[in-house]
Scaffold this active site. Structure first.
Site, mmCIF file in Angstrom:
data_model
loop_
_atom_site.group_PDB
_atom_site.id
_atom_site.type_symbol
_atom_site.label_atom_id
_atom_site.label_comp_id
_atom_site.label_asym_id
_atom_site.label_seq_id
_atom_site.Cartn_x
_atom_site.Cartn_y
_atom_site.Cartn_z
ATOM 1 N N HIS A 100 0.805 -1.233 0.000
ATOM 2 C CA HIS A 100 0.000 0.000 0.000
ATOM 3 C C HIS A 100 0.836 1.280 0.000
ATOM 4 C CE1 HIS A 100 -4.470 1.027 1.112
ATOM 5 N NE2 HIS A 100 -4.067 1.639 0.019
ATOM 6 N N ASP A 128 -9.750 -0.352 4.312
ATOM 7 C CA ASP A 128 -8.561 -1.008 4.862
ATOM 8 C C ASP A 128 -8.867 -1.453 6.287
ATOM 9 O OD1 ASP A 128 -5.812 -1.578 5.583
ATOM 10 O OD2 ASP A 128 -5.124 0.029 4.251
ATOM 11 N N HIS A 130 -6.474 -1.194 8.280
ATOM 12 C CA HIS A 130 -5.487 -0.301 8.918
ATOM 13 C C HIS A 130 -5.672 1.131 8.426
ATOM 14 C CE1 HIS A 130 -3.754 -4.362 8.265
ATOM 15 N NE2 HIS A 130 -3.426 -4.249 9.539
ATOM 16 N N ASP A 132 -3.085 3.341 8.029
ATOM 17 C CA ASP A 132 -1.933 3.704 7.181
ATOM 18 C C ASP A 132 -1.600 5.188 7.257
ATOM 19 O OD1 ASP A 132 -2.035 1.042 6.526
ATOM 20 O OD2 ASP A 132 -2.605 1.312 4.437
ATOM 21 N N HIS A 145 4.424 1.197 4.125
ATOM 22 C CA HIS A 145 3.017 0.900 3.750
ATOM 23 C C HIS A 145 2.053 1.247 4.889
ATOM 24 C CE1 HIS A 145 2.005 -3.440 5.309
ATOM 25 N NE2 HIS A 145 2.732 -2.795 6.190
ATOM 26 N N ASP A 234 -7.394 -1.684 0.103
ATOM 27 C CA ASP A 234 -6.442 -2.684 0.594
ATOM 28 C C ASP A 234 -7.224 -3.981 0.763
ATOM 29 O OD1 ASP A 234 -4.822 -4.320 2.250
ATOM 30 O OD2 ASP A 234 -3.944 -2.567 3.239
ATOM 31 N N ASP A 236 -6.821 -6.376 2.487
ATOM 32 C CA ASP A 236 -6.959 -6.848 3.876
ATOM 33 C C ASP A 236 -8.142 -6.209 4.606
ATOM 34 O OD1 ASP A 236 -6.140 -4.421 5.209
ATOM 35 O OD2 ASP A 236 -4.049 -5.052 5.244
ATOM 36 N N GLU A 279 -2.021 -5.000 -1.926
ATOM 37 C CA GLU A 279 -1.693 -5.968 -0.863
ATOM 38 C C GLU A 279 -2.161 -7.396 -1.147
ATOM 39 O OE1 GLU A 279 0.388 -5.356 1.623
ATOM 40 O OE2 GLU A 279 0.342 -3.169 1.964
HETATM 41 C C1 DIR Z 1 0.940 -1.024 11.236
HETATM 42 C C2 DIR Z 1 0.403 -2.050 10.263
HETATM 43 N N1 DIR Z 1 -0.048 -0.025 11.539
HETATM 44 C C3 DIR Z 1 2.199 -0.355 10.667
HETATM 45 N N2 DIR Z 1 0.036 -1.430 9.082
HETATM 46 C C4 DIR Z 1 -0.384 -1.976 7.913
HETATM 47 O O1 DIR Z 1 3.136 -1.071 10.351
HETATM 48 O O2 DIR Z 1 2.239 0.849 10.571
HETATM 49 N N3 DIR Z 1 -0.588 -3.183 7.620
HETATM 50 N N4 DIR Z 1 -0.637 -1.132 6.911
HETATM 51 O O3 DIR Z 1 -1.140 -3.564 6.431
HETATM 52 MN MN MN Z 2 -3.247 -0.553 3.678
HETATM 53 MN MN MN Z 3 -4.156 -2.998 5.606
HETATM 54 MN MN MN Z 4 -1.154 -2.676 14.298
#
Ligand code: DIR
Ligand code: MN
Ligand code: MN
Ligand code: MN
Length: 311
Positions: A100, A128, A130, A132, A145, A234, A236, A279
């Protein structure tokens, strides 16, 4: 309609290999052929997956805690240019990732094109698990990402052109035009960023509470009409039941139908200018069937965003 395709075989925004093979798997399963032959889009771009080999730095030490910063910056600078060039011709732009982090390029490219061509700010719908939106300083992982929204909106910035300093003001996303759907794994520092900036977010709690129909209705009402929409999806965001083959799966996600619904509803606005599908990592599923299911889900999301399922 004209569709610009950018297939990004890039994985250095996170540590797991294989996500660079995502676009190839999506294309091999027939996605672009279907878009051309069944949906009737005119495709632009050679349909080849870009690996950006010339932009991979031989030495790429951490910068402000970011991993692979030189390479990720340089590749995104190129992606931004590619997306911008399609969008300024009035093409809808489809980017197949890749991790991502590539959305740093896609969002800045479409934001700049929309300002120039339409005299508008884009809205960004980020689907998503997350958020991000980590800045380099608050990120626990250092994986870029987990930072694309921060860089695309100017919440994170760097003076050095080699480290995302190429992102100029006319490429930035207005965080007031950002809306999230599907969140369920947000870091504490990210929660603070969302609160401090008054960012609109619909988590899985909201999807359960209101149902996907009302969540999307509220998200689109927040954006307002007459706003070009960039959809960054994303895979996920989907529950691992539907998309197990991805780098950071989180249980309790969207069903495939809920994901497809988001894409259909965004298509129906008529305001879509760019789509990212990222992703998909075919090498991570426990079984080959799991990888195939994830690719199929990704293809379904894209086709829905392009209007296939609407009558
Ligand atoms: C976590 C996981 N917040 C990080 N992030 C993501 O690594 O900053 N996983 N985007 O897909
Ligand atoms: Mn993402
Ligand atoms: Mn994600
Ligand atoms: Mn996390």
């Amino acid at each position: 309609q004209d569709l610009g395709v950018v297939a990004v075989g890039f994985s250095k925004g996170q540590p797991k290999e294989g996500v660079d093979a995502g676009p190839e798997a999506l294309i091999e399963s027939g996605l672009l052929t279907q878009i051309r032959e069944e949906l009737g889009y005119k495709l632009h771009g050679d349909g080849k997956v870009e690996k950006y080999e010339a932009l991979i730095a031989t030495s790429d030490p951490d910068h402000r805690g970011m991993k692979n910063p030189l390479t990720t910056s340089a590749v995104n600078r190129k992606i931004s240019q590619q997306v911008y060039e399609h969008a300024k011709e009035g093409r809808l732009v489809l980017t197949l990732g890749g991790d991502h982090s590539v959305a740093i390029g896609t969002v800045t490219g479409s934001a700049k094109a929309a300002r120039e061509r339409l005299n508008r700010e884009i809205a960004l719908i980020w689907v998503d698990a997350h958020a991000d939106i980590n800045t380099p300083e608050v990120s626990d992982s250092g994986n870029i990402h987990g930072m694309p929204v921060a860089f695309a909106s100017g919440l994170a910035k760097d003076d050095n052109e080699d480290f995302f300093g190429w992102i100029k003001d006319d490429m930035l996303l207005n965080v007031k035009k950002l809306v999230y759907i599907g969140l369920r794994d947000v870091d504490n520092a990210e929660k603070k960023i969302l609160r401090d900036n008054g960012i609109k977010a619909f988590s899985m709690f909201d999807v359960d509470r209101y149902g996907i129909g009302r969540v999307v209705e509220m998200a689109l009402a927040y954006i307002g009409t007459d706003t070009p929409i960039h959809l960054s999806f994303d895979v996920d965001a989907l529950d691992p039941m539907w998309a197990p083959s991805t780098g950071t799966p989180v249980r309790g996600g969207l069903t495939l139908r809920e994901g497809d619904y988001i894409c259909e509803a965004v298509h129906q606005t008529g305001s879509l200018v760019a789509i990212d599908l990222v992703e998909v990592n075919p090498s991570l599923a426990a079984t080959e069937a799991g990888a195939l299911e994830t690719v199929r889900a990704g293809c379904s999301l894209v086709r829905c965003a392009l209007g296939e399922t609407l009558l």
